[in-house]
Design an enzyme around this catalytic site. Structure first.
Site, PDB file in Angstrom:
ATOM      1  N   ASP A 151      69.445   2.462  76.879  1.00 33.68           N
ATOM      2  CA  ASP A 151      70.277   2.182  75.805  1.00 33.68           C
ATOM      3  C   ASP A 151      70.132   3.474  74.926  1.00 33.68           C
ATOM      4  OD1 ASP A 151      67.620   1.319  74.833  1.00 33.68           O
ATOM      5  OD2 ASP A 151      68.431  -0.198  74.007  1.00 33.68           O
ATOM      6  N   ASP A 187      68.782  -5.094  72.730  1.00 30.68           N
ATOM      7  CA  ASP A 187      68.464  -6.510  72.275  1.00 30.68           C
ATOM      8  C   ASP A 187      69.267  -7.188  71.538  1.00 30.68           C
ATOM      9  OD1 ASP A 187      66.502  -5.481  73.918  1.00 30.68           O
ATOM     10  OD2 ASP A 187      64.844  -5.283  72.476  1.00 30.68           O
ATOM     11  N   SER A 216      62.546 -10.229  73.877  1.00 27.73           N
ATOM     12  CA  SER A 216      63.136  -9.793  72.465  1.00 27.73           C
ATOM     13  C   SER A 216      63.137 -10.940  71.505  1.00 27.73           C
ATOM     14  CB  SER A 216      64.740  -9.522  72.944  1.00 27.73           C
ATOM     15  OG  SER A 216      64.736  -8.421  73.372  1.00 27.73           O
ATOM     16  N   SER A 217      62.043 -11.535  71.498  1.00 24.21           N
ATOM     17  CA  SER A 217      61.912 -12.546  70.357  1.00 24.21           C
ATOM     18  C   SER A 217      62.259 -11.776  68.992  1.00 24.21           C
ATOM     19  CB  SER A 217      60.440 -12.981  70.267  1.00 24.21           C
ATOM     20  OG  SER A 217      59.646 -12.060  70.230  1.00 24.21           O
ATOM     21  N   GLU A 232      67.177  -0.067  82.329  1.00 19.14           N
ATOM     22  CA  GLU A 232      66.029  -0.207  81.267  1.00 19.14           C
ATOM     23  C   GLU A 232      65.777   1.006  80.767  1.00 19.14           C
ATOM     24  OE1 GLU A 232      65.315  -3.188  80.028  1.00 19.14           O
ATOM     25  OE2 GLU A 232      64.764  -3.548  82.140  1.00 19.14           O
TER      26      GLU A 232
HETATM   27  C1  GLA Z   1      63.226  -2.675  74.236  1.00 19.62           C
HETATM   28  C2  GLA Z   1      64.121  -2.231  73.549  1.00 19.62           C
HETATM   29  C3  GLA Z   1      65.519  -1.817  74.025  1.00 19.62           C
HETATM   30  C4  GLA Z   1      65.505  -1.230  75.352  1.00 19.62           C
HETATM   31  C5  GLA Z   1      64.568  -1.832  76.196  1.00 19.62           C
HETATM   32  C6  GLA Z   1      64.331  -0.994  77.478  1.00 19.62           C
HETATM   33  O1  GLA Z   1      63.377  -4.015  74.805  1.00 19.62           O
HETATM   34  O2  GLA Z   1      63.895  -3.032  72.266  1.00 19.62           O
HETATM   35  O3  GLA Z   1      65.976  -1.274  72.989  1.00 19.62           O
HETATM   36  O4  GLA Z   1      65.061   0.205  75.110  1.00 19.62           O
HETATM   37  O5  GLA Z   1      63.089  -2.002  75.878  1.00 19.62           O
HETATM   38  O6  GLA Z   1      65.426  -1.141  78.237  1.00 19.62           O
END
Ligand code: GLA
Length: 399
Positions: free
Chosen positions: A48, A188, A137-138, A45
């Site tokens: 990225d 995502d 991640s909608s 987490e």
């Molecule tokens: C959100 C962001 C991702 C990532 C996560 C945490 O989902 O869209 O890019 O940074 O948080 O891991």
């Protein structure tokens, strides 16, 4: 606990429902229906945007897009979940315009054009079946369903193979960062476009390479439980950007391009060079979390799935204490799950609300779900929503 339906038939044929709504809204049939999944990140987490590693799976929940291209440059955007209707010219799309969910859809057209593709206007009806604000991640599912549709309809070939899908993911990230104004990292969109059914996606954000890691919990008598706290999280409220800025500051102070370059074995020496204790804690989370992804992948590949649980627990502690992105509801969900038999649990996604996940023996899922539900009631929180999920497939044409 509900188990998610995984077949379109069980979901009431979302492809045909969204096509019908398109017909009602625009008076003619769409050219087709495309879909893209939400994701849940198993571990890794806030790595990225630090050129690190993460390990998402695609969810069975998907967003469906019925689309027809137009001869002019008008965008007419509708959603079955929103009364908000957008009508604007493609040339008027810019940072912050249109606001709201329309920015994610229009942003994709804008970003495709910016990367050299000839695009036109379109009519769009969305059916978003990824829970909103749940950290699943909608928004990436929305972007990627539209991107998949436009790629196919304009014959851009951006769904052809993993290399092409990586390019399309980058276009969707640009749309989200620039038009929707959320400074997110890209996991995502890669998950929505590049995950494979039955697998977790090991994404190396340093070079955008991927590996498919078999993720068949049922063969081991295990389940993955999503515990949606129903605390809505947002990625554009400044907290996410602050965490990202702290990580970039840590890398700058260390003279590195990114925190990925801090070797796990050398972390103490590197972290000691960071003056501010808060920045040091943020960097420690990233460096240790990348290592936990490596260890998780090794355990999955060796078939030692139950041992992944303790890495989930360590990841949660790191996000709660070092990265400070948890909240009371997420902590209660994680603690309750682990004290009622889960092998491990952690918050997932951006943080400050949204969902946690627990690795559970399938026979214990009911017990863990009811313990978490009771604990939320005892703490005066709203009811959580717990669902067991399996790893779904990527963006595709439905009809
Ligand atoms: C959100 C962001 C991702 C990532 C996560 C945490 O989902 O869209 O890019 O940074 O948080 O891991």
């Amino acid at each position: 606990m509900t188990t998610l339906p995984t077949s379109p038939a069980a979901q009431g044929s979302p492809g045909s429902a969204v096509a019908r709504s398109f017909l009602e809204a625009f008076g003619s049939e769409p050219s087709g229906v495309w879909s893209a999944p939400g994701r849940v990140n198993l571990i890794g987490e806030h790595t990225d945007y630090n050129a690190g590693l993460c390990l998402p799976i695609a969810l069975p929940h998907r967003t469906y897009a019925a689309v027809r291209l137009r001869a002019d440059r008008l965008l007419r955007l509708r959603s079955m979940q929103s009364s908000q209707k957008y009508e604007l010219e493609l040339d008027d799309v810019r940072a912050g315009n249109p606001p709201g969910w329309g920015g994610y859809a229009a942003g994709v057209l804008w970003a495709l054009q910016g990367s050299g593709h000839q695009v036109s206007g379109l009519d769009l009806m969305l059916d978003g079946r990824v829970p909103l604000g749940a950290g699943l991640s909608s928004s990436a599912a929305l972007e990627c369903s539209v991107a998949a549709a436009v790629s196919d309809l304009l014959d851009l070939g951006l769904l052809r193979d993993d290399h092409a899908r990586a390019k399309l993911a980058a276009i969707c990230v640009n749309a989200e960062n620039t038009i929707a104004g959320a400074p997110t990292g890209g996991m995502d969109q890669s998950a929505a476009l590049r995950c494979q059914i039955g697998h977790a996606l090991l994404l190396d954000c340093r070079d955008d390479s991927t590996a498919q890691v078999p993720f068949d919990l049922s063969a081991h008598g295990l389940s993955l439980l999503i515990m949606d706290t129903r605390v809505e999280h947002a990625l554009d409220d400044g907290q996410y950007a602050q965490r990202r800025a702290s990580c970039e500051e840590a890398a700058r102070q260390l003279g590195l391009r990114s925190l990925r370059e801090v070797a796990f074995s050398d972390q103490d020496a590197a972290l000691d060079r960071l003056s501010d204790h808060r920045i040091r804690a943020r960097a420690r989370h990233v460096v240790t979390e990348i290592e936990r992804v490596r260890q998780t992948v090794a355990l999955l590949r060796e078939g030692h799935l139950p041992e992944v649980g303790s890495l989930f627990n360590a990841s949660h502690a790191s996000m709660r204490d070092d990265f400070e992105i948890s909240c009371a509801e997420l902590d209660v969900a994680v603690e309750t799950a682990t004290t009622h038999g889960a092998l491990g649990a952690r918050m997932t996604g951006g943080g400050f609300g949204g969902s946690a996940i627990a690795l559970v023996s399938t026979e214990d899922t009911q017990e863990v779900t009811s313990a978490v539900t009771h604990a939320f009631a005892d703490n005066g929180f709203g009811a959580p929503h717990c669902i067991a999920v399996t790893a779904g497939g990527p963006a595709r044409r439905e009809s």
